[in-house]
Design a protein around this motif. Structure first.
Motif: not given
Length: 541
Positions: A197-199, A204-207, A228-235, A241-243
């Motif tokens: 899903f796209k945020l 929820l921005h900044g949460r 930004d076209l790269s996978v970020q750690p999700a913890s 961030q929006t988007g």
């Protein structure tokens, strides 16, 4: 001086060698055993068939020392493979799967002894029929320790194809009859669903992920985040961030409900967005054993994905509810840094498995095998008792496999190395036994073989039917898992392909791999118990 033609005669002498004959038969037998029809073939027994044909037509002389070496290598590797999980299996799966496979073996014991006793066939022939009906090489080797080779091999050769047919027909017919019930059980299991899903929710921005109530309320996890076209750690401490593209996992209805509060669902894959690597990692960290993948939260911790688990030489796709077992080989996908972290968390491979076969360790295991097999214990009224080279090899393998290391000697080798040693040992054994019994096998074929084939079908089908009835209706094991236990108890891997046509989950494979090491060892003891009981009943040898 005139030209002189000089002719140098060249002669090629071929001298028959036992080793040349042995490995030529192994080569032909493996090629024959690899021929399959719908995934089913003779496998390693192809070497035995080739050796029996060579023994009948050419009367080659067997080499006893190669036969003994083959027995030791095969049973030693069986023990090494089963050792890490054999004893723990009783505690981990004892209430359901192990109880069910014990029922299967108990029914086999009673059924086989009753048929041999009532039919009046010799013990060696009966035990050979049992080993062939179970398509079990360890059972065959165990039977050969007590009975004439000719009888055992004749029974095994007659029963083997009918054992294959019996198992395939039983599972195929049972799966067809119970297909509706299996599908209902499959639908009743919770299945993990993944969606991206796209945020778009500005609230929820900044949460932080752990502060978003929607994830906790709907019991979903964020297993990945693309920004930004790269996978970020999700913890839990990741700031949204929006988007952002969020990969949510959970029950389908929960994922859909949480997605409504996030934004629009998109069909985006994370697979090609990062430099990913694949790595096999052996589980040895005691703090993660028997904990589910959902509980461990590997994706949230390290942003790496477990795609496969290899257990008891069987590979399957794990679900989030799947618990890890000691010695599991997990296949993880992620960046090199992420995989390094997963290795440290689960247990690095080189701490558990020797990357190559250590000759000193192998020599130590072989020495222990021959030492244990050579111990003779006088039993009052029964005479001297010894485990022999077969029993010594099995016990030594179980000891080294269970502890993993004794002093400076390693008891766990790479899977491929152990498999090669086991197959080599079985091939050497089959060649010598086949050469010795090929002539007598053909001479023994008569009208009685029809009755022996019928006995073989009974040896195979009756235990499977009894195990299924007890497992499903008394122990309340689901149908597909019950079939997995039966395949593991019969050490018949192709049966899993039949079950997979209906249940494509990992559950039948987990059931199979849970009981396989136990059945592999207990079937050897089962044959010995049958022999002792039949002798006490006065059945002819």
């Amino acid at each position: 001086m005139g030209e002189v033609d000089i002719l140098i005669p060249i002669e090629i002498f071929f001298r028959q060698s036992e080793l040349v004959v042995t490995f030529l038969i192994i080569l032909v037998g493996i090629a024959f055993g690899n021929l399959t029809i719908k995934g089913v073939g003779f496998g390693s027994s192809g070497v035995l068939i080739a050796a029996m044909v060579a023994g009948y037509f050419f009367q080659f002389e067997p080499v006893p020392i190669l036969q003994n070496l083959g027995i030791v290598l095969f049973l030693l590797c069986v023990g090494l493979e089963a050792g890490p999980s054999f004893f723990r299996a009783f505690k981990q799966y004892g209430r359901r799967f192990i109880s069910n496979v014990l029922v299967l073996l108990l029914i086999s014991w009673v059924n086989t002894v009753a048929i041999i006793f009532l039919s009046g066939i010799p013990i060696g022939l009966g035990l050979g029929l049992f080993a062939g009906a179970f398509t079990s090489s360890p059972a065959l080797i165990s039977a050969l320790q007590f009975s004439p080779d000719e009888q055992v091999i004749f029974g095994y050769g007659v029963a083997y194809p009918f054992g294959l047919i019996g198992v395939i027909l039983f599972i195929s017919i049972a799966v067809r009859l119970l297909r509706g019930k299996m599908e209902a059980e499959i639908q009743g299991h919770s299945r993990l669903h993944t969606a991206v899903f796209k945020l778009e929710n500005e609230a929820l921005h900044g949460r932080l992920i752990r502060d978003v109530a929607q994830f906790r309320t709907h019991d979903v996890v964020v297993s990945g985040l693309l920004r930004d076209l790269s996978v970020q750690p999700a913890s839990g401490s990741t700031v949204l961030q929006t988007g952002d593209l969020l990969r949510l996992e959970g029950l389908p209805e929960n994922v859909a409900a949480a997605g409504v509060d996030i934004g629009e669902e998109v069909h985006e894959s994370f697979d090609g967005q990062a430099e990913l690597d694949t790595r096999s990692i052996v589980v040895e960290n005691t703090s993660v054993i028997n904990r589910s993948l959902r509980d461990l939260g590997l994706q949230l911790r390290f942003n790496a994905t477990l795609t496969r688990i290899i257990r008891a030489d069987v590979e399957f796709v794990p679900s989030e509810d799947q618990a890890l077992a000691d010695g599991d080989v997990v296949v993880a996908v992620g960046s090199p840094y992420q995989l390094d972290q997963v290795e440290q968390f689960l247990g690095h491979e080189h701490h558990t498995v020797q990357r190559r076969v250590d000759i000193g360790s192998l020599a130590a295991v072989l020495f222990l095998a021959f030492a244990i097999g050579g111990i003779v214990v006088p039993l009052p009224g029964l005479g001297p008792f010894s485990l022999g080279i077969a029993g010594g090899a099995l016990v030594a393998g179980l000891i080294f496999g269970h502890f993993g290391r004794i002093g400076n000697f390693i008891g766990r080798f790479p899977r491929n190395a152990t498999l090669v040693l086991k197959e080599l040992g079985l091939a050497l054994f089959f060649v010598q036994v086949g050469l010795e019994t090929g002539q007598s096998f053909v001479e023994s074929l008569d009208i009685q073989a029809i009755y022996y084939a019928f006995y073989a079908l009974l040896f195979a089908v009756v235990p499977m039917a009894g195990s299924f009835l007890v497992g499903h209706y008394l122990l309340k094991i689901p149908v597909s898992e019950c079939f997995g236990v039966i395949c593991g108890g019969m050490t018949f891997t192709p049966g899993l392909d039949i079950i997979h046509e209906v249940d494509k989950s990992e559950r039948p494979i987990v059931a199979y791999s849970s009981v396989y090491p136990v059945a592999l060892i207990l079937v050897i003891a089962l044959v010995q118990g049958m022999h002792l009981l039949l002798v006490s009943l006065g059945v002819a040898l």
